[in-house]
Design a protein around this motif. Structure first.
Motif, PDB file in Angstrom:
ATOM      1  N   VAL A 256      91.269 -25.428  50.404  1.00  0.00           N
ATOM      2  CA  VAL A 256      90.241 -25.770  51.389  1.00  0.00           C
ATOM      3  C   VAL A 256      89.087 -26.562  50.760  1.00  0.00           C
ATOM      4  O   VAL A 256      88.589 -27.527  51.335  1.00  0.00           O
ATOM      5  CB  VAL A 256      89.693 -24.483  52.062  1.00  0.00           C
ATOM      6  CG1 VAL A 256      88.478 -24.798  52.909  1.00  0.00           C
ATOM      7  CG2 VAL A 256      90.794 -23.838  52.895  1.00  0.00           C
TER       8      VAL A 256
ATOM      9  N   HIS B 251      89.461 -30.588  56.879  1.00  0.00           N
ATOM     10  CA  HIS B 251      89.834 -29.175  57.002  1.00  0.00           C
ATOM     11  C   HIS B 251      90.909 -28.994  58.064  1.00  0.00           C
ATOM     12  O   HIS B 251      91.752 -28.114  57.977  1.00  0.00           O
ATOM     13  CB  HIS B 251      88.607 -28.333  57.362  1.00  0.00           C
ATOM     14  CG  HIS B 251      87.511 -28.429  56.353  1.00  0.00           C
ATOM     15  ND1 HIS B 251      86.296 -29.007  56.608  1.00  0.00           N
ATOM     16  CD2 HIS B 251      87.474 -28.050  55.050  1.00  0.00           C
ATOM     17  CE1 HIS B 251      85.546 -28.963  55.524  1.00  0.00           C
ATOM     18  NE2 HIS B 251      86.239 -28.397  54.550  1.00  0.00           N
ATOM     19  N   VAL B 252      90.814 -29.836  59.107  1.00  0.00           N
ATOM     20  CA  VAL B 252      91.694 -29.660  60.270  1.00  0.00           C
ATOM     21  C   VAL B 252      92.291 -31.003  60.673  1.00  0.00           C
ATOM     22  O   VAL B 252      91.601 -32.022  60.639  1.00  0.00           O
ATOM     23  CB  VAL B 252      90.888 -29.099  61.469  1.00  0.00           C
ATOM     24  CG1 VAL B 252      91.739 -29.091  62.739  1.00  0.00           C
ATOM     25  CG2 VAL B 252      90.380 -27.696  61.158  1.00  0.00           C
TER      26      VAL B 252
ATOM     27  N   ILE C 255      82.975 -28.550  60.299  1.00  0.00           N
ATOM     28  CA  ILE C 255      84.365 -28.749  59.896  1.00  0.00           C
ATOM     29  C   ILE C 255      84.743 -30.226  59.959  1.00  0.00           C
ATOM     30  O   ILE C 255      84.389 -30.917  60.918  1.00  0.00           O
ATOM     31  CB  ILE C 255      85.293 -27.916  60.810  1.00  0.00           C
ATOM     32  CG1 ILE C 255      85.001 -26.425  60.587  1.00  0.00           C
ATOM     33  CG2 ILE C 255      86.755 -28.232  60.551  1.00  0.00           C
ATOM     34  CD1 ILE C 255      85.652 -25.530  61.602  1.00  0.00           C
TER      35      ILE C 255
ATOM     36  N   PRO D 143      94.674 -28.319  55.515  1.00  0.00           N
ATOM     37  CA  PRO D 143      94.883 -26.858  55.601  1.00  0.00           C
ATOM     38  C   PRO D 143      95.249 -26.336  56.980  1.00  0.00           C
ATOM     39  O   PRO D 143      96.087 -25.445  57.099  1.00  0.00           O
ATOM     40  CB  PRO D 143      93.537 -26.282  55.139  1.00  0.00           C
ATOM     41  CG  PRO D 143      92.947 -27.333  54.272  1.00  0.00           C
ATOM     42  CD  PRO D 143      93.402 -28.653  54.828  1.00  0.00           C
ATOM     43  N   VAL D 144      94.596 -26.852  58.046  1.00  0.00           N
ATOM     44  CA  VAL D 144      94.870 -26.325  59.381  1.00  0.00           C
ATOM     45  C   VAL D 144      95.371 -27.437  60.303  1.00  0.00           C
ATOM     46  O   VAL D 144      94.797 -28.526  60.334  1.00  0.00           O
ATOM     47  CB  VAL D 144      93.604 -25.686  60.008  1.00  0.00           C
ATOM     48  CG1 VAL D 144      93.809 -25.399  61.486  1.00  0.00           C
ATOM     49  CG2 VAL D 144      93.246 -24.409  59.256  1.00  0.00           C
TER      50      VAL D 144
ATOM     51  N   ALA E  83      98.646 -22.820  59.878  1.00  0.00           N
ATOM     52  CA  ALA E  83      98.072 -23.016  58.540  1.00  0.00           C
ATOM     53  C   ALA E  83      99.127 -23.667  57.655  1.00  0.00           C
ATOM     54  O   ALA E  83     100.280 -23.253  57.641  1.00  0.00           O
ATOM     55  CB  ALA E  83      97.618 -21.686  57.945  1.00  0.00           C
TER      56      ALA E  83
ATOM     57  N   LEU F 242      89.646 -20.678  57.461  1.00  0.00           N
ATOM     58  CA  LEU F 242      89.270 -21.524  56.328  1.00  0.00           C
ATOM     59  C   LEU F 242      88.441 -20.783  55.292  1.00  0.00           C
ATOM     60  O   LEU F 242      88.307 -21.219  54.151  1.00  0.00           O
ATOM     61  CB  LEU F 242      88.462 -22.732  56.828  1.00  0.00           C
ATOM     62  CG  LEU F 242      89.243 -23.789  57.625  1.00  0.00           C
ATOM     63  CD1 LEU F 242      88.291 -24.819  58.193  1.00  0.00           C
ATOM     64  CD2 LEU F 242      90.294 -24.448  56.750  1.00  0.00           C
ATOM     65  N   THR F 243      87.862 -19.678  55.703  1.00  0.00           N
ATOM     66  CA  THR F 243      86.953 -18.968  54.798  1.00  0.00           C
ATOM     67  C   THR F 243      87.695 -18.148  53.749  1.00  0.00           C
ATOM     68  O   THR F 243      88.666 -17.500  54.092  1.00  0.00           O
ATOM     69  CB  THR F 243      86.010 -18.052  55.598  1.00  0.00           C
ATOM     70  OG1 THR F 243      85.345 -18.851  56.567  1.00  0.00           O
ATOM     71  CG2 THR F 243      84.980 -17.411  54.701  1.00  0.00           C
TER      72      THR F 243
END
Length: 636
Positions: A537, A543-544, A569, A593-594, A612, A635-636
């Motif tokens: 991440v 991220h997405v 994000i 990642p997503v 994911a 994501l955390t």
RNA sequence: CGGGGUAUAGCGCAGCUUGGUAGCGCGUCUGACUGGGGGUCAGAAGGUCGCAGGUUCAAAUCCUGUUACCCCGACCA
């Protein structure tokens, strides 16, 4: 893991695929071999422009910026400050350090229209020292730690593996200046801070890494550490002690104590009569082994080093040599030889010069360190590894069989015995104590022989930190290196300042490097599967990724992206009018990642499909109003 | 620097032995049908065959030279 970048209270980036440049490809260029090179090329992060020279496309540049930002935050937190030095360095700057010569062909050199010569900086010790020398005039201004993130140049003999070994690459280099090694404000303090900062950086980058002890500098002790990303494809071998966490590179790794031989070193009867064998065209251990059917572990490998003496030492002692003897299947460690001999520097002996002094390189035996009458040759140290300073085999309970060189071209001998065949009985040898001052050179005595650890460590060797534990090996990619330089550069460039006692003293330096572009490639080496990249991440370009399956879903995708962006994000919207299969394949390849998919199925129930990249789980539908929270949590 | 290899369309490759109109797959463009894991059909664009010489009526193909790139090794703060 420390907080990820996305959690910061800023607005995330939203990018439309159709508006940027992401040239994905089903096949990689034929010259790409390593996973990172293949995947970064196929996924449109980098493109080759020449040998070891790459374009960073929008996705690649985003990753590099994320790595850089993490580096900045951790360096700043550790008290360093950023600046930017020129990449173009006038050759005159190397006058003091002579590194333009030492670096040799590795240095990119160029000439301007007036005939002035320049180098493209491979590192920046000289420019930074020049800068600080001209602007720091009091000890009160120290310590100071300055860093830059910049493109570096090295004319590699053989660039390879894409970004892992390029000729142009991005590196963070920091240089600290001190008046003391120990105590507050000393080099040691900053070094430790950098060690911690580096660990933080690589953790936040999501890398699985090992800090290892590396070749010690002039100050001694553990004055140098490399940060290795653990990856099978790595070029470097590291050794670890499973019990204590001790880790070191091959050059540095110590070998722990082993059982002393029952009869003592060198002691024992011969395994048979000395037997000379003709071994034509077999200078190497492998050749001899194949030719004679003797296993390499039953051979003595004798390697001749020449001592790099200063003119004064040459005057006083003459040319000096070290004959290091290890087992045929072991490798001599130059650093250990140098340290055991107590000299400043050594190099492999030149075969022609060695022949003139009576060494037939390729066919040397320990006997070559002796004169015909058995006395020690003047200026020649015989350095014998613990594993071969044996005449009796305790495990087999019989005399140890050794094969070694015949001291003349194309001949080897079987049944070498230390006591019988060395010339003088080594049991009577006066132990050599290296002079404590490396610059003093070797001293010739009548019996000039040392038993020491002079070979590279191997898996299975005893750990130097835990009795009864064996070292294990791993492969790694060096992404960071911190080093206590001492006064090497300040002395060479005449950088002295007055200290609190009003005495002039050399400034003490440290240097700290991180391969930024190499870290990006190393992450891919470590985090990928058959379908593509899997970014951690912290350094993912986005991220997405939101994928629309039909053009009419694009407005919905933009609304969703705006909500995610407001939460900090970074979002890439794949708005291409492609078939679903193509989009899914590309999403896996990119490694974001997503993945959120907008399709009729999910939208019918007012939901978004969530997947994911690092999970094998099937996609799940998440109600639209919960999706932002769901992504943040994921994501955390 | 030593050894081995490659260079033909954006990418991956065939053609070269035995000289005679430049090929295939992917990608790209147009249209139609399609629409949840690289879809189908029809059509189209795109290459002075790394570069320079030579042999020949004719060279991607044969010869000479040269450059770039890749692999193994040496080297590598």
């Amino acid at each position: 893991m420390p907080s990820a970048t996305f959690a910061k209270p800023h607005t995330g980036t939203v990018t439309l695929w159709s508006g940027t440049l992401i040239p994905t490809a089903r096949e990689a260029p034929s010259d790409a071999e390593s996973p990172s090179h293949i995947l970064l090329s196929r996924a449109g992060y980098i493109r080759k422009l020449g040998a070891g020279i790459y374009d960073y496309l929008p996705l690649g540049w985003r990753v590099l910026r994320k790595v850089s930002q993490i580096v900045r935050e951790e360096m700043d937190a550790a008290g360093a400050t950023e600046l930017l030095l020129p990449a173009l360095i006038p050759t005159e700057l190397y006058a003091g350090t002579r590194r333009d010569v030492d670096y040799g062909d590795l240095l990119f050199k160029l000439t301007d229209r007036k005939g002035g010569t320049y180098a493209l900086g491979p590192t920046h010790e000289e420019p930074i020292t020049e800068l600080v020398k001209g602007s720091v005039t009091s000890y009160k201004q120290l310590p100071i730690n300055l860093y830059q993130i910049q493109t570096k140049y090295r004319d590699e003999a053989r660039p390879r593996s894409g970004l892992l070994r390029g000729r142009e690459f991005i590196m963070k280099d920091a240089y600290s200046f001190h008046t003391a090694v120990d105590g507050p404000g000393g080099l040691g303090e900053t070094y430790d801070k950098m060690h911690q900062a580096y660990s933080n950086v690589f953790k936040r980058c999501g890398l699985d890494f090992t800090p290892v002890e590396a070749e010690a500098g002039p100050i001694g002790g553990s004055a140098s550490h490399e940060f290795m990303v653990n990856a099978e494809s790595g070029e470097d071998t590291i050794l670890k002690c499973p019990a204590t966490g001790y880790a070191a590179n091959v050059e540095k790794c110590e070998i722990g104590p082993r059982n002393a031989p029952s009869k003592g070193y060198f002691a024992g009867d011969p395994s048979g009569a000395l037997d000379e064998v003709h071994t034509p065209g077999c200078p190497g251990i492998e050749d001899v082994a194949k030719f004679t059917k003797v296993k390499p572990q039953n051979m003595l490998k004798s390697v001749l080093f020449h001592v790099k003496s200063t003119p004064e030492q040459l005057e006083k002692f003459g040319e000096e040599y070290i004959l290091a003897v290890v087992r045929g299947d072991h490798d001599v460690n130059e650093g250990k030889v140098r340290d055991a001999a107590g000299v400043g520097g050594i190099e492999l002996a030149d075969p022609a010069k060695a022949a003139a002094v009576g060494f037939a390189i390729g066919f040397i035996s320990p006997r070559a360190a002796r004169n015909a009458d058995g006395s020690a040759k003047k200026g020649v140290l015989l350095l014998v590894d613990r594993d071969v300073a044996l005449s009796y085999d305790d495990a087999a309970n019989k005399p140890r069989f050794w094969m070694t060189g015949g001291n003349k071209k194309d001949y080897h001998v079987k049944h070498f015995n230390w006591q019988r065949d060395l010339g003088t009985d080594p049991l009577n040898a006066t132990p050599h104590k290296p002079d404590t001052h490396p610059a003093a050179g070797l001293r010739s005595t009548d019996n000039f022989i040392i038993v020491a650890d002079v070979r590279n460590a191997l898996a299975g060797d005893p750990s130097p930190r835990a009795a009864g534990t064996a070292l294990v090996t791993g492969r790694g990619i060096e992404v960071g290196h911190i080093f206590k330089l001492g006064t090497k550069y300040s002395d060479a460039m005449g950088f002295k300042i007055l200290n609190a006692q009003q005495q002039s003293q050399s400034v003490i330096m440290g240097c700290y490097g991180i391969g930024v572009s190499r870290a990006m490639a190393a992450s891919v080496e470590q985090n990928h599967d058959a379908d593509g990249i899997i970014w951690p991440v912290g350094i993912a370009p986005y991220h997405v990724i939101i994928q629309t399956l039909k053009p009419e879903h694009i407005p919905t995708a933009k609304d969703l992206a705006a909500r995610l962006g407001a939460a900090g994000i970074d979002v890439l919207i794949d708005d291409r009018d492609e078939r679903p299969g193509v989009k899914f394949k590309d999403a896996d390849l990119l490694g974001i990642p997503v993945r959120l998919v907008l399709g009729d199925k999910a939208l019918a129930e007012n939901a978004v499909e969530f997947k994911a990249r690092n999970s094998k789980d099937k996609p799940v539908n998440i109600p639209t109003e919960q999706i932002v929270d769901h992504v943040v949590t994921a994501l955390t």
